[in-house]
Design an enzyme around this catalytic site. Sequence first.
Site, short mmCIF file in Angstrom:
data_model
loop_
_atom_site.label_atom_id
_atom_site.label_comp_id
_atom_site.label_asym_id
_atom_site.label_seq_id
_atom_site.Cartn_x
_atom_site.Cartn_y
_atom_site.Cartn_z
N ASP A 1 -4.59 -7.67 4.68
CA ASP A 1 -3.54 -8.68 4.66
C ASP A 1 -3.72 -9.74 5.74
OD1 ASP A 1 -3.00 -6.42 6.26
OD2 ASP A 1 -0.88 -6.89 6.40
N HIS B 1 0.82 -1.22 0.00
CA HIS B 1 0.00 0.00 0.00
C HIS B 1 0.85 1.27 0.00
CE1 HIS B 1 0.40 0.48 4.35
NE2 HIS B 1 -0.51 -0.41 4.68
N HIS C 1 -2.66 -0.74 15.12
CA HIS C 1 -2.66 0.58 14.55
C HIS C 1 -3.99 0.93 13.88
CE1 HIS C 1 -1.99 -0.36 10.10
NE2 HIS C 1 -1.95 -1.53 10.66
N GLU D 1 -7.36 -5.50 8.77
CA GLU D 1 -6.76 -5.03 7.52
C GLU D 1 -6.65 -6.21 6.56
OE1 GLU D 1 -3.33 -2.50 7.95
OE2 GLU D 1 -3.50 -1.82 5.88
N TYR E 1 9.83 -0.51 9.85
CA TYR E 1 8.39 -0.79 10.02
C TYR E 1 7.76 0.23 10.97
CZ TYR E 1 4.20 -3.70 10.42
OH TYR E 1 2.91 -4.17 10.36
N ASP F 1 0.04 -6.57 14.14
CA ASP F 1 1.10 -5.84 13.41
C ASP F 1 2.24 -5.35 14.31
OD1 ASP F 1 -0.91 -4.25 10.81
OD2 ASP F 1 0.14 -6.15 10.88
N HIS G 1 3.84 -10.19 11.00
CA HIS G 1 4.79 -10.06 9.90
C HIS G 1 6.19 -10.41 10.42
CE1 HIS G 1 1.93 -7.99 7.33
NE2 HIS G 1 1.68 -7.12 8.28
N HIS H 1 -7.14 -8.32 13.81
CA HIS H 1 -6.99 -7.09 13.03
C HIS H 1 -7.65 -7.31 11.67
CE1 HIS H 1 -5.29 -3.64 11.17
NE2 HIS H 1 -4.13 -4.13 10.77
FE1 FEO Z 1 -2.33 -3.45 9.52
FE2 FEO Z 1 -0.46 -6.17 8.53
O1 FEO Z 1 -1.92 -4.97 8.53
#
Ligand code: FEO
Length: 405
Positions: free
Chosen positions: A82, A24, A145, A80, A196, A164, A229, A78
């Site tokens: 991904d 993104h 976040h 989002e 990050y 995250d 991640h 979360h």
């Molecule tokens: Fe906030 Fe890895 O997505």
Amino acid sequence: MKAIEIKPDIYWVGAIDWAVRDFHGYVTPNGTTYNNYLILDSEITLVDTVKHDFTEVGIGNIRELIEPSRIKNIVINHIENDHLAALDRVMELAPDATIHITERGKKGMERFFDTSRWNIRVVKTGDELNTGKYTLQFIETPMLHWPDSMMTYVKGAKLLISQDAFGQHLASTARFDDDFVDCSSHTALENSVVDYYANILMPFGALIKSKIAQIEKLGIEIDMIAPDHGVIWRRDPQKVLRMYLDMANGKAALRVAVIYDTMWHSTEQMTLPIMQGIMDEGVGCKVIKLRATPMSVAITEFWMSRGCLVGSPTLNNEVFPSVAEFITHLRGLRPKDRIAGAFGSYGWGGGAVKWLYNEFQSMKLESVEPGIQVQYRPSKEDEKNCYDFGREFARRVKEYHKNYD
Ligand code: FEO
């Protein structure tokens, strides 16, 4: 990559994305991973899913261990894309599973999927899910976040699944920090943490401090942190907590990032004497040309340095577009604990340096007025003035840096 047992009967079942270079808009030269975890307990529980493109990879990893229809619980830390995007496919395979999610997560999830047939349990901080020998405890982390965000602590395993937070965009065959091998040292791992943090978590320093304090207050022991991640922190999970606290408290190097763009090389020419002045004051310096550098790299360089000088020519009475883009990114990240200044060239009206100064003011950054401007092309005298400006700015940076010793 196959499923990997990270704690007794708890498996990583995620996916490695070696090829992603644009997350993104966040440049990811090292790729990333989409981590999710399967707990093989009396009630089989999946924590998070993976990015849509990797749906079948994630499901394949689960199938190595069990038939997906046996999943009884799905925790969504979360929403989002991904981490959430494969949920509809998982729910096709395990339609009786119960989803455990925050109130805000539920509202968001309903915007992505038709959830009318799904079993959903809204959870808040302190709520638990007993899966057999393990108990999962939920810890809401709103705006760390996203509003929906939460973490899941697996009691008995002393495992914090932290979504995250504490992650890195880093594709690797290593699943653990102590497996990660870099050509020189572990510096690449630490750099990935800083990178990050700078591009995703910079605005949330105060929240990070209070949430780490809250976790400490809960009195839970953590000997592993498993983010969504990158590698899982096994050897020294306190290390990433310390790094986060340091960054949240404003840690930066005594260094100046000179971040600029140029039309006809005049602004570029100014960077050289400015850099020399900074260095002659005993302060480190890194020069970054915006159109030659990914935006997220420029943001990280800004974040790692106590001081930042931004250079822009004036174009049609405005700041140069690539510099405006950098400032837009920076403003959104609500930077703190840094000192900034501006420089640039102009033909007749000028305006970019003033605009930059006003931006630093509106971001409430410590800033040096008025910056330095040069008409058309730097003369020898202008170069001398640029040198003096760089030197004076470096002195200000050293003085400001004392607040963080
Ligand atoms: Fe906030 Fe890895 O997505």
